[in-house]
Design a protein around this motif. Structure first.
Motif, PDB file in Angstrom:
ATOM      1  N   ASP A  33      39.311  33.627  56.391  1.00  0.00           N
ATOM      2  CA  ASP A  33      38.640  34.919  56.219  1.00  0.00           C
ATOM      3  C   ASP A  33      38.943  35.879  57.370  1.00  0.00           C
ATOM      4  OD1 ASP A  33      37.246  33.569  58.159  1.00  0.00           O
ATOM      5  OD2 ASP A  33      35.271  34.223  57.494  1.00  0.00           O
ATOM      6  N   MET A  34      40.067  35.655  58.075  1.00  0.00           N
ATOM      7  CA  MET A  34      40.432  36.480  59.228  1.00  0.00           C
ATOM      8  C   MET A  34      41.714  37.261  58.952  1.00  0.00           C
ATOM      9  SD  MET A  34      39.357  37.217  62.315  1.00  0.00           S
ATOM     10  CE  MET A  34      38.217  35.893  62.586  1.00  0.00           C
ATOM     11  N   PRO A  46      34.938  40.138  54.494  1.00  0.00           N
ATOM     12  CA  PRO A  46      33.767  39.711  53.722  1.00  0.00           C
ATOM     13  C   PRO A  46      34.200  38.805  52.573  1.00  0.00           C
ATOM     14  CG  PRO A  46      34.322  41.985  53.230  1.00  0.00           C
ATOM     15  CD  PRO A  46      35.231  41.554  54.341  1.00  0.00           C
ATOM     16  N   GLU A  47      33.276  38.011  52.085  1.00  0.00           N
ATOM     17  CA  GLU A  47      33.592  37.102  50.981  1.00  0.00           C
ATOM     18  C   GLU A  47      33.983  37.858  49.719  1.00  0.00           C
ATOM     19  OE1 GLU A  47      30.500  34.270  50.289  1.00  0.00           O
ATOM     20  OE2 GLU A  47      30.442  33.668  52.394  1.00  0.00           O
ATOM     21  N   SER A  48      33.562  39.092  49.599  1.00  0.00           N
ATOM     22  CA  SER A  48      33.844  39.873  48.400  1.00  0.00           C
ATOM     23  C   SER A  48      35.264  40.440  48.365  1.00  0.00           C
ATOM     24  CB  SER A  48      32.831  41.011  48.271  1.00  0.00           C
ATOM     25  OG  SER A  48      32.885  41.836  49.414  1.00  0.00           O
ATOM     26  N   ALA A  49      36.033  40.321  49.460  1.00  0.00           N
ATOM     27  CA  ALA A  49      37.408  40.840  49.491  1.00  0.00           C
ATOM     28  C   ALA A  49      38.349  39.873  48.781  1.00  0.00           C
ATOM     29  CB  ALA A  49      37.862  41.051  50.922  1.00  0.00           C
ATOM     30  N   ASP A  50      39.245  40.411  47.976  1.00  0.00           N
ATOM     31  CA  ASP A  50      40.244  39.618  47.262  1.00  0.00           C
ATOM     32  C   ASP A  50      41.504  39.556  48.131  1.00  0.00           C
ATOM     33  OD1 ASP A  50      41.872  38.320  45.497  1.00  0.00           O
ATOM     34  OD2 ASP A  50      41.583  39.731  43.844  1.00  0.00           O
ATOM     35  N   VAL A  51      41.661  38.498  48.922  1.00  0.00           N
ATOM     36  CA  VAL A  51      42.748  38.404  49.892  1.00  0.00           C
ATOM     37  C   VAL A  51      44.121  38.258  49.229  1.00  0.00           C
ATOM     38  CG1 VAL A  51      41.299  37.495  51.734  1.00  0.00           C
ATOM     39  CG2 VAL A  51      42.440  35.914  50.189  1.00  0.00           C
ATOM     40  N   GLU A  52      44.174  37.886  47.978  1.00  0.00           N
ATOM     41  CA  GLU A  52      45.447  37.726  47.274  1.00  0.00           C
ATOM     42  C   GLU A  52      46.074  39.065  46.893  1.00  0.00           C
ATOM     43  OE1 GLU A  52      46.915  34.795  46.942  1.00  0.00           O
ATOM     44  OE2 GLU A  52      45.208  33.888  47.972  1.00  0.00           O
ATOM     45  N   GLU A  55      44.718  48.299  52.045  1.00  0.00           N
ATOM     46  CA  GLU A  55      43.788  48.379  50.925  1.00  0.00           C
ATOM     47  C   GLU A  55      43.392  46.950  50.559  1.00  0.00           C
ATOM     48  OE1 GLU A  55      42.680  51.252  49.478  1.00  0.00           O
ATOM     49  OE2 GLU A  55      43.831  52.374  50.975  1.00  0.00           O
ATOM     50  N   LEU A  56      42.114  46.658  50.637  1.00  0.00           N
ATOM     51  CA  LEU A  56      41.608  45.334  50.304  1.00  0.00           C
ATOM     52  C   LEU A  56      40.720  45.466  49.069  1.00  0.00           C
ATOM     53  CD1 LEU A  56      41.601  45.675  53.645  1.00  0.00           C
ATOM     54  CD2 LEU A  56      40.840  43.343  53.460  1.00  0.00           C
ATOM     55  N   PRO A  57      41.227  45.083  47.913  1.00  0.00           N
ATOM     56  CA  PRO A  57      40.397  45.200  46.715  1.00  0.00           C
ATOM     57  C   PRO A  57      39.237  44.206  46.753  1.00  0.00           C
ATOM     58  CG  PRO A  57      42.574  44.316  46.180  1.00  0.00           C
ATOM     59  CD  PRO A  57      42.555  44.589  47.641  1.00  0.00           C
ATOM     60  N   LYS A  58      38.153  44.596  46.125  1.00  0.00           N
ATOM     61  CA  LYS A  58      37.002  43.709  46.013  1.00  0.00           C
ATOM     62  C   LYS A  58      37.192  42.806  44.801  1.00  0.00           C
ATOM     63  CE  LYS A  58      33.685  46.904  48.050  1.00  0.00           C
ATOM     64  NZ  LYS A  58      32.436  47.650  47.826  1.00  0.00           N
ATOM     65  N   LYS A  59      36.614  41.630  44.880  1.00  0.00           N
ATOM     66  CA  LYS A  59      36.643  40.731  43.733  1.00  0.00           C
ATOM     67  C   LYS A  59      35.855  41.362  42.599  1.00  0.00           C
ATOM     68  CE  LYS A  59      37.030  36.560  46.528  1.00  0.00           C
ATOM     69  NZ  LYS A  59      36.346  35.343  46.990  1.00  0.00           N
ATOM     70  N   GLU A  60      36.224  41.021  41.402  1.00  0.00           N
ATOM     71  CA  GLU A  60      35.615  41.633  40.215  1.00  0.00           C
ATOM     72  C   GLU A  60      34.096  41.491  40.223  1.00  0.00           C
ATOM     73  OE1 GLU A  60      36.049  44.117  37.243  1.00  0.00           O
ATOM     74  OE2 GLU A  60      37.810  43.244  38.186  1.00  0.00           O
ATOM     75  N   GLU A  61      33.596  40.330  40.575  1.00  0.00           N
ATOM     76  CA  GLU A  61      32.143  40.117  40.550  1.00  0.00           C
ATOM     77  C   GLU A  61      31.405  40.851  41.668  1.00  0.00           C
ATOM     78  OE1 GLU A  61      34.041  36.584  42.676  1.00  0.00           O
ATOM     79  OE2 GLU A  61      34.398  37.622  40.799  1.00  0.00           O
ATOM     80  N   ALA A  62      32.140  41.318  42.692  1.00  0.00           N
ATOM     81  CA  ALA A  62      31.503  42.000  43.814  1.00  0.00           C
ATOM     82  C   ALA A  62      31.487  43.516  43.667  1.00  0.00           C
ATOM     83  CB  ALA A  62      32.218  41.637  45.104  1.00  0.00           C
ATOM     84  N   ARG A  63      32.186  44.036  42.680  1.00  0.00           N
ATOM     85  CA  ARG A  63      32.241  45.488  42.510  1.00  0.00           C
ATOM     86  C   ARG A  63      30.883  46.019  42.076  1.00  0.00           C
ATOM     87  NH1 ARG A  63      38.186  46.510  39.839  1.00  0.00           N
ATOM     88  NH2 ARG A  63      39.284  45.509  41.547  1.00  0.00           N
ATOM     89  N   ALA A  64      30.527  47.141  42.642  1.00  0.00           N
ATOM     90  CA  ALA A  64      29.244  47.735  42.316  1.00  0.00           C
ATOM     91  C   ALA A  64      29.254  48.256  40.888  1.00  0.00           C
ATOM     92  CB  ALA A  64      28.937  48.877  43.289  1.00  0.00           C
ATOM     93  N   VAL A  65      28.289  47.825  40.134  1.00  0.00           N
ATOM     94  CA  VAL A  65      28.179  48.273  38.762  1.00  0.00           C
ATOM     95  C   VAL A  65      27.124  49.356  38.720  1.00  0.00           C
ATOM     96  CG1 VAL A  65      27.598  47.580  36.414  1.00  0.00           C
ATOM     97  CG2 VAL A  65      28.825  45.996  37.913  1.00  0.00           C
ATOM     98  N   ALA A  66      27.529  50.522  38.260  1.00  0.00           N
ATOM     99  CA  ALA A  66      26.605  51.647  38.171  1.00  0.00           C
ATOM    100  C   ALA A  66      26.404  51.991  36.713  1.00  0.00           C
ATOM    101  CB  ALA A  66      27.156  52.846  38.935  1.00  0.00           C
ATOM    102  N   ARG A  67      25.163  52.172  36.335  1.00  0.00           N
ATOM    103  CA  ARG A  67      24.861  52.579  34.956  1.00  0.00           C
ATOM    104  C   ARG A  67      23.607  53.431  34.973  1.00  0.00           C
ATOM    105  NH1 ARG A  67      21.239  48.951  31.860  1.00  0.00           N
ATOM    106  NH2 ARG A  67      20.330  47.549  33.371  1.00  0.00           N
ATOM    107  N   GLN A  68      23.520  54.270  34.022  1.00  0.00           N
ATOM    108  CA  GLN A  68      22.360  55.142  33.888  1.00  0.00           C
ATOM    109  C   GLN A  68      21.301  54.416  33.074  1.00  0.00           C
ATOM    110  OE1 GLN A  68      22.399  58.000  35.450  1.00  0.00           O
ATOM    111  NE2 GLN A  68      20.361  58.607  34.840  1.00  0.00           N
TER     112      GLN A  68
END
Length: 146
Positions: free
Chosen positions: A73-74, A109-115, A129-142
């Protein structure tokens, strides 16, 4: 027991007068000051909904000078450059070689997709650019109010 008050604004110690002045004159020299200040480049870290962004200011380098690696994780960013200006047939009174190196490490962070980390270098800025894992992305809804 005797208590001695510490006054950080007073440069000279009453026990060793002039002692701090010696170090101030040596370490305050522009030769040392320039190298101390420029040894580690500044970094900006930001986050968006689906990425972490790292921007490292390192002008005067080439993209081949950088080494970016991830171990567990470094995230580690490092570089090493050497410039030797040699001229034959000259007598030197002072010759300075330019050598610079730095290493910056960041705990991811654990939410970063290192691959899927990507990096680019343009106009003196190294951008990662470090993309977040799919499950860690903030879901916004009205939410509809009833």
């Amino acid at each position: 027991m005797t208590l001695v008050k510490f006054n950080p604004e007073k440069k000279n110690s009453s026990l060793l007068p002039g002692f701090n002045d010696i170090f101030e004159s040596v370490l305050g020299d522009t030769f040392f000051t320039d190298r101390r200040l420029s040894s580690v480049p500044a970094v900006n870290i930001s986050e968006s909904a689906d990425h972490y962004h790292i921007e490292l200011a390192a002008p005067g380098l080439k993209k081949d000078d950088f080494r970016v690696s991830v171990e567990r994780d470094m995230l580690t960013i490092s570089t090493e450059t050497k410039n030797e200006n040699l001229s034959e047939g000259r007598t030197y009174n002072r010759k300075e070689y330019s050598y610079s190196a730095f290493t910056r490490s960041f705990t991811l962070p654990e939410s970063a997709d290192v691959e899927k980390i990507s990096a680019s270098y343009n106009d003196g800025i190294l951008k990662l650019e470090l993309p977040k894992k799919e499950e860690a992305r903030a879901v916004a809804r009205q939410i509809e109010i009833q």
